[in-house]
Design an enzyme around this catalytic site. Structure first.
Site, PDB file in Angstrom:
ATOM      1  N   GLY A 518       0.799  -1.205   0.000  1.00  0.00           N
ATOM      2  CA  GLY A 518       0.000   0.000   0.000  1.00  0.00           C
ATOM      3  C   GLY A 518       0.837   1.263   0.000  1.00  0.00           C
ATOM      4  O   GLY A 518       0.365   2.322  -0.392  1.00  0.00           O
ATOM      5  N   PRO A 521       6.139   0.190  -3.991  1.00  0.00           N
ATOM      6  CA  PRO A 521       6.712  -1.099  -4.376  1.00  0.00           C
ATOM      7  C   PRO A 521       7.862  -1.521  -3.464  1.00  0.00           C
ATOM      8  O   PRO A 521       8.508  -0.692  -2.843  1.00  0.00           O
ATOM      9  CB  PRO A 521       7.228  -0.843  -5.788  1.00  0.00           C
ATOM     10  CG  PRO A 521       7.455   0.628  -5.855  1.00  0.00           C
ATOM     11  CD  PRO A 521       6.475   1.260  -4.929  1.00  0.00           C
ATOM     12  N   LYS A 536      11.768  -0.878   0.517  1.00  0.00           N
ATOM     13  CA  LYS A 536      10.410  -0.373   0.354  1.00  0.00           C
ATOM     14  C   LYS A 536      10.516   1.071  -0.080  1.00  0.00           C
ATOM     15  O   LYS A 536      11.001   1.924   0.664  1.00  0.00           O
ATOM     16  CB  LYS A 536       9.654  -0.496   1.669  1.00  0.00           C
ATOM     17  CG  LYS A 536       8.209  -0.166   1.518  1.00  0.00           C
ATOM     18  CD  LYS A 536       7.377  -0.825   2.594  1.00  0.00           C
ATOM     19  CE  LYS A 536       5.920  -0.780   2.196  1.00  0.00           C
ATOM     20  NZ  LYS A 536       5.374  -2.063   1.896  1.00  0.00           N
ATOM     21  N   ASP A 633      -3.468  -4.223   8.850  1.00  0.00           N
ATOM     22  CA  ASP A 633      -3.512  -4.918   7.554  1.00  0.00           C
ATOM     23  C   ASP A 633      -2.807  -6.265   7.636  1.00  0.00           C
ATOM     24  O   ASP A 633      -1.988  -6.621   6.795  1.00  0.00           O
ATOM     25  CB  ASP A 633      -2.898  -4.058   6.461  1.00  0.00           C
ATOM     26  CG  ASP A 633      -3.282  -4.563   5.061  1.00  0.00           C
ATOM     27  OD1 ASP A 633      -4.245  -5.357   4.975  1.00  0.00           O
ATOM     28  OD2 ASP A 633      -2.621  -4.180   4.093  1.00  0.00           O
TER      29      ASP A 633
END
Ligand SMILES: *[C@@H]1O[C@H](CO)[C@@H](O)[C@H](O)[C@H]1NC(C)=O
Ligand SMILES: *[C@@H]1O[C@H](CO)[C@@H](O)[C@H](O)[C@H]1NC(C)=O
Ligand SMILES: *[C@@H]1O[C@H](CO)[C@@H](O)[C@H](O)[C@H]1NC(C)=O
Ligand SMILES: *[C@@H]1O[C@H](CO)[C@@H](O)[C@H](O)[C@H]1NC(C)=O
Ligand SMILES: *[C@@H]1O[C@H](CO)[C@@H](O)[C@H](O)[C@H]1NC(C)=O
Ligand SMILES: *[C@@H]1O[C@H](CO)[C@@H](O)[C@H](O)[C@H]1NC(C)=O
Ligand SMILES: *[C@@H]1O[C@H](CO)[C@@H](O)[C@H](O)[C@H]1NC(C)=O
Ligand SMILES: *[C@@H]1O[C@H](CO)[C@@H](O)[C@H](O)[C@H]1NC(C)=O
Ligand SMILES: *[C@@H]1O[C@H](CO)[C@@H](O)[C@H](O)[C@H]1NC(C)=O
Ligand SMILES: *[C@@H]1O[C@H](CO)[C@@H](O)[C@H](O)[C@H]1NC(C)=O
Length: 824
Positions: A518, A521, A536, A633
């Site tokens: 989210g 990439p 990241k 998440d």
């Protein structure tokens, strides 16, 4: 009548005579002065083996050989004249009075001979094909004991190993018995590959396949039943054959026997250098290939170098053993980029050095290891510890109750991780690399820690004041002038330069993308030092200031737990913001769970370890870290697996960086992943640790079933995975939920308990879900469990339903993430 009877007898005799005489198939021997010519064969007493002339494959040449009589296709196990074929059908084999078995061609020229010789002339000599497939020359009146054989084909094996063939070395004659491949399927002449046993006094046996002189692959050492390696691939837990080692003053040999009369194994070195193990179960005449070596990349000898370890389920396959890291092999030459695994911390042979246990391993090459039998593991450890050059030890035997002590000196070569039936290897490491050291550190050294923390807190305060003073300067400084480290409470988070990260990720090449989360990439990279990293690259939407970003990085870096992915550093340049994490070779859990071909790599005990590990990581985030973090998440894609399949939660604590963003666009920005989201969060935007517990429950049911909650369909009802699990639980059939590729017969209890706990976590009402400490205790098997009620969202969501409960555009939901950090 009388005459008629006599005629019958005569007729029968004639018939019998004609049936038998033309071929000598009923004979298992060649007598002195007798010969067998092309077209005739002799057959072993049990009719399993046959000796005669044949042409292999498409070849026209004729060879004298032995093959399995009743199997298809023709399976040749031994060839006499490998290098000197007959060019036509005119050959014959005969035995002379000295016991010399010879093969002559049509002109009477000897093209092969056994060279066996008796002390004198003996007309009772025979060449006999035994039931084992062994052709022997002996006195026909003696028993079939090896001591009576003047010659046996088992001493001159070709490419095929049969039960009873002894590979090894005769110390008196110096002669070595080993296998050589055929040149091709059509040509039995000696090929390039050999299969030899390592048979040296005092060394522990293993086998090598060499191409000429180069070792191509190695079977693991003898383990009491067989040689690990090919045996580890064989599906049968109870092998049809048992290998054993014969050692006496004359020599050392390894051999094997079939355990049943109806099953035979043969091993063959193929012309392409593979060891293949074939099995036949009579009366079925067909061969079944049950194991091959080398079977995969990791079977290539020493492919990961000294102290490297090869794992077939990781990418790349090579890594260093824990306690070792990739370092340049040649530090004096900057152009040479070759890296090798070296100790992270050098040994000093101090008293606190110890051994780290590696499980499920192929034991290293035993060429330079020493062996003592009947030594307990404890005594073995002492022996290794007492000799500073001893690098590792192991008990090579897997048979219960059998112990021995293998001690390695020097480098550990050709180590791999087996997915099943591996062995324990104990590797010597510096004290600080051992888990005991760290637990001591936390226990006994607490006082020191407190003092250290106080000092570092003071330093931090000083640093903070200093930082305030130079803040202006900081802002204006260029990347190059930036400090490469920043510290807080003793915590150091290295700053990486963009150019370094760019090089490591091949200029952020698309090929290096591991996934898209989210927040942007994730790229795979390899630093010049050889360390593998995951980068990241945060999306540019978070226009955070430099200081704020650094503070967030420090916060995230403070979250350290074995079940959380470790932050190694960060990178800021221009509006680029990057977080650098340790690379997890096995990638994420969803890549195993939901992939038909890889899911079987996760057995039940691994799955249960993963469930427990995630729970412990959550407990740390929710309760034990200084910050209380709700992940928001949690999903299979955010659980990464290390080389030991230990789970690590990723993407925790990131929301802080996007806090402002979230506040701004609460409805647009994403709040989790469909399928894992809790009802109160989806409908009212309320979240708490219990929302993570809900996601965890979904995850548990997915891990048990190997099915995605979102994609779950059942032909009989429209329940989703949660509803289906509940239905099965109510019917007392929780075990039916389990992934079809698992057979956890002796962990049924653990499976049904996991389903039960999963259901408790996905309850509609927040207060019906366990809190995190309770959850961890439940998984630990403590206490009885309350009964679950009907779970939330138990009906398969339709598109309409999803949009009605989620005030979010569906397209943005997949894989996107938000989380929240509360100060305590
Ligand atoms: C094989 O033996 C037969 C007699 O038994 C003889 O006639 C023939 O010449 C022999 N063949 C060879 C190649 O020695
Ligand atoms: C037998 O072998 C010799 C020597 O190799 C050869 O000269 C001769 O032609 C061969 N005879 C037959 C019939 O193959
Ligand atoms: C038998 O001896 C001959 C001559 O010494 C030799 O050429 C041949 O290779 C030997 N055969 C075997 C099977 O060792
Ligand atoms: C066996 O016979 C072959 C051919 O006649 C001969 O070359 C060899 O020397 C013999 N070997 C012995 C040990 O007699
Ligand atoms: C040995 O075998 C031969 C035939 O192979 C037989 O004639 C002889 O009687 C046997 N001798 C003994 C002592 O059994
Ligand atoms: C295998 O064969 C041997 C000898 O023929 C016999 O004694 C034994 O009972 C057989 N074993 C089985 C399991 O059939
Ligand atoms: C680099 O160094 C290693 C070990 O010293 C050596 O084996 C290798 O050939 C070298 N490679 C190059 C390209 O020089
Ligand atoms: C064993 O020691 C020898 C001599 O030092 C070395 O050449 C060889 O590579 C070593 N083998 C292994 C497997 O470590
Ligand atoms: C192995 O060692 C134990 C105790 O040290 C001893 O009792 C036992 O007899 C030994 N076994 C063998 C096979 O030597
Ligand atoms: C350690 O083991 C090596 C290899 O077996 C041996 O050569 C050496 O003497 C041993 N050292 C001690 C102190 O026992």
């Amino acid at each position: 009548m009388h005459i008629y009877d006599q005629a019958m007898v005569l007729l029968t005799c004639i018939t019998f005579f004609f049936l038998i005489l033309p071929t000598s198939t009923s004979l298992d021997t060649i007598l002195v002065h007798q010969n067998i010519s092309d077209g005739e064969t002799i057959v072993s007493g049990n009719t399993k083996f046959e000796l005669g002339f044949f042409s292999p494959g498409n070849s026209k040449s004729r060879y004298l050989g032995i093959w399995f009589k009743n199997t298809s296709p023709q399976t040749v196990v031994w060839v006499a004249n490998r290098e000197t074929p007959l060019l036509d059908n005119s050959g014959a084999v005969k035995l002379d009075t000295q016991g010399n078995l010879t093969l002559v061609n049509g002109s009477g020229k000897v093209i092969w001979s056994s060279n066996s010789s008796a002390s004198g002339i003996d007309i009772n000599l025979v060449a006999q094909l035994l039931d084992t497939g062994n052709m022997v020359v002996k006195n026909g009146n003696t028993t079939n004991d090896e001591g009576n054989f003047m010659w046996q084909s088992f001493d001159y094996p070709g490419d095929t190993c049969l039960p009873g063939i002894k590979l090894g070395k005769n110390f008196i004659s110096g002669r070595e018995t080993y296998h050589t491949s055929w040149r091709s399927a059509d040509d039995p002449a000696q090929g390039e590959y050999t299969l030899k046993a390592l048979v040296v006094k005092g060394k522990f046996p293993q086998m090598y396949i060499r191409r000429n002189t180069i070792i191509k692959t190695r079977t693991g050492p003898y383990n009491g039943i067989s040689f690990s390696g090919p045996a580890n691939y064989a599906p049968d837990a109870n092998p049809a054959a048992v290998s054993y080692v014969i050692e006496n003053q004359n020599g050392i040999y390894i051999t094997y026997i079939s355990k049943s009369n109806t099953t035979t194994l043969r091993a063959i070195v193929t012309p392409s250098g593979k060891l293949e193990i074939w099995q036949i179960k009579f009366p079925n005449p067909e061969w079944m290939l049950i194991a091959t070596s080398p079977e995969d990349y990791c079977d290539n000898y020493g492919v990961c170098g000294s102290y490297g370890s090869c794992t077939i389920v990781t990418s790349p396959n090579c890594g260093c053993l824990k306690g070792f890291e990739l370092k340049k092999s040649d530090e004096t030459n900057p152009d040479n980029d070759t890296s090798v695994c070296r100790r992270s911390i050098a040994l000093d042979c101090g008293p606190r050095e110890g051994f780290l246990k590696f499980s499920s391993m192929k034991l290293p090459d035993t060429e330079n290891a020493s062996f003592s039998s009947n030594i307990s593991l404890l005594d073995c450890e002492v022996a290794c510890k007492n000799n500073c050059s001893c690098t590792a030890f192991a008990n090579p035997y897997v048979t219960p109750g059998r112990v021995g002590c293998l001690l390695w000196y020097g480098d550990l070569i050709d180590v791999r991780v087996f997915s099943q039936k591996g062995q324990d290897l104990y590797v010597r490491l510096a004290a600080s690399e051992l888990p005991e050291f760290n637990s001591n550190f936390h226990g006994k050294k607490r006082l020191v820690l407190v003092v250290a923390l106080s000092i570092s807190a003071m330093l931090t305060l000083l640093g903070f004041i200093l930082a305030l003073c130079i803040r202006r300067k900081w802002k204006m400084s260029s990347d190059a002038r930036r400090s490469s480290q920043m510290g807080s409470a003793g915590l150091v988070v290295p700053l990486f330069g963009l150019s370094k990260i760019s090089r490591a990720t091949n200029e952020f090449s698309i090929d290096n993308i591991l996934g898209e989360g989210g927040f942007g990439p994730v790229y795979k990279g390899v630093l010049e030092e050889g360390l593998e990293i995951a980068v990241k690259r945060l999306s540019k939407s978070s226009q955070q200031g430099l200081d704020e970003f650094k503070n967030e990085v420090i916060c995230i870096a403070k979250l350290q737990h074995r079940n959380l992915v470790k932050l190694l550093g960060y990178c800021i340049q221009g509006d680029e913001r990057m977080l650098i994490y340790e690379h997890m070779p096995n990638k994420s859990l969803d890549g195993f769970l939901f992939d038909g071909s890889r899911k079987s790599l996760l057995d039940w005990s691994q799955r249960f370890n993963i469930i427990s590990g995630i729970a412990r990581g959550l407990l740390y985030l929710h309760e034990d870290s200084r910050l209380k973090v709700v992940h928001r998440d949690l999903k299979a894609g955010n659980i990464l697996l290390d080389h030991k399949m230990c789970p690590k939660i990723s993407d925790f604590g990131l929301a802080r960086m996007f806090k402002e963003d979230e506040r701004e666009t609460n409805t647009k920005r994403v709040v989790g992943t469909l399928g894992y989201i809790s009802p109160e969060y989806a409908m009212n935007g309320h979240f708490s640790v219990k929302s993570d517990i809900f996601s965890f429950g979904v995850l548990v049911l997915e891990i048990v079933s190997g099915k995605k909650n979102r994609d779950f369909v059942h032909e009989d009802h429209d329940n989703n995975l949660l509803g289906h699990a509940w239905r099965l639980h109510k019917e007392g059939k929780s075990l039916d939920l389990i992934d079809e590729c698992l057979h956890p017969s002796n962990s049924a209890c653990e499976v049904s308990r996991s389903v039960h706990i999963g259901l408790l976590c996905v309850q509609q009402r927040v207060e019906d879900r366990p809190n995190t400490p309770t959850l961890v205790a439940m998984l630990g098997g403590e206490g009885s469990l309350p009964s679950p009620k009907k779970p939330a969202f138990f009906i398969q969501e339709s598109g309409i339903r999803s949009t009605s409960i989620l005030p979010l555009p569906l397209a943005s939901l997949n894989g996107v993430t938000l989380s929240e950090i509360y100060g305590r």
